[in-house]
Motif scaffolding. Sequence first.
Motif, PDB file in Angstrom:
ATOM      1  N   ALA A 125       7.678   7.284  -3.971  1.00 16.49           N
ATOM      2  CA  ALA A 125       8.603   6.255  -4.468  1.00 16.49           C
ATOM      3  C   ALA A 125       7.808   5.025  -4.879  1.00 16.49           C
ATOM      4  N   PRO A 126       8.383   4.186  -5.747  1.00 20.36           N
ATOM      5  CA  PRO A 126       7.730   2.941  -6.114  1.00 20.36           C
ATOM      6  C   PRO A 126       7.571   2.026  -4.904  1.00 20.36           C
ATOM      7  N   PRO A 127       6.626   1.130  -4.869  1.00 23.37           N
ATOM      8  CA  PRO A 127       5.678   0.880  -5.957  1.00 23.37           C
ATOM      9  C   PRO A 127       4.537   1.891  -5.991  1.00 23.37           C
ATOM     10  N   HIS A 128       4.156   2.462  -4.854  1.00 23.08           N
ATOM     11  CA  HIS A 128       3.099   3.468  -4.817  1.00 23.08           C
ATOM     12  C   HIS A 128       3.481   4.579  -3.858  1.00 23.08           C
ATOM     13  N   PRO A 129       3.417   5.819  -4.292  1.00 20.70           N
ATOM     14  CA  PRO A 129       3.574   6.915  -3.338  1.00 20.70           C
ATOM     15  C   PRO A 129       2.458   6.832  -2.293  1.00 20.70           C
ATOM     16  N   TRP A 130       2.741   7.350  -1.102  1.00 20.53           N
ATOM     17  CA  TRP A 130       1.749   7.308  -0.027  1.00 20.53           C
ATOM     18  C   TRP A 130       1.935   8.482   0.913  1.00 20.53           C
ATOM     19  N   LEU A 131       0.887   8.716   1.693  1.00 16.80           N
ATOM     20  CA  LEU A 131       0.909   9.717   2.746  1.00 16.80           C
ATOM     21  C   LEU A 131       0.414   9.050   4.018  1.00 16.80           C
ATOM     22  N   ASP A 132       1.000   9.391   5.139  1.00 20.23           N
ATOM     23  CA  ASP A 132       0.429   9.027   6.429  1.00 20.23           C
ATOM     24  C   ASP A 132      -0.333  10.256   6.889  1.00 20.23           C
TER      25      ASP A 132
END
Length: 125
Positions: free
Chosen positions: A47-54
């Motif tokens: 999703a905006p603003p940046h996709p991420w992973l934990d």
Amino acid sequence: MFHRWAIVLAAAAAFAGTATAWAHHGWSWAEAEQMQLRGVVKQVQIAPPHPWLDVETANDGVWRVELGNPSQTRRAGFEEGSAKPGDTVMATGNRSQDRAEKRMKAVQISVGGKTYDIYPERIRR
């Protein structure tokens, strides 16, 4: 006349907010040297603003791995379902200058036998 000035001021304020957001999403917060991070995906957000992973590492706990903006990340081939909790991942990128923060901006990520070049021009071989 007052109405026009109000519109101009509102537009300037909106632009200033956008410029601040853009600066936040640059690279100034990250170290110049790149690192590699290996671990298991705990959570994924596309999703905006940046996709991420934990990503949980064996020795260092959970890291936040930020990708490019959603369009850029999708162009790299990484989209919803490319990674899911439990997948093993290797990310190459630049960690936060704040060493207390376990956060990196990935330039490349490999998961499920597939490699995604998020920022190909920044990958150091």
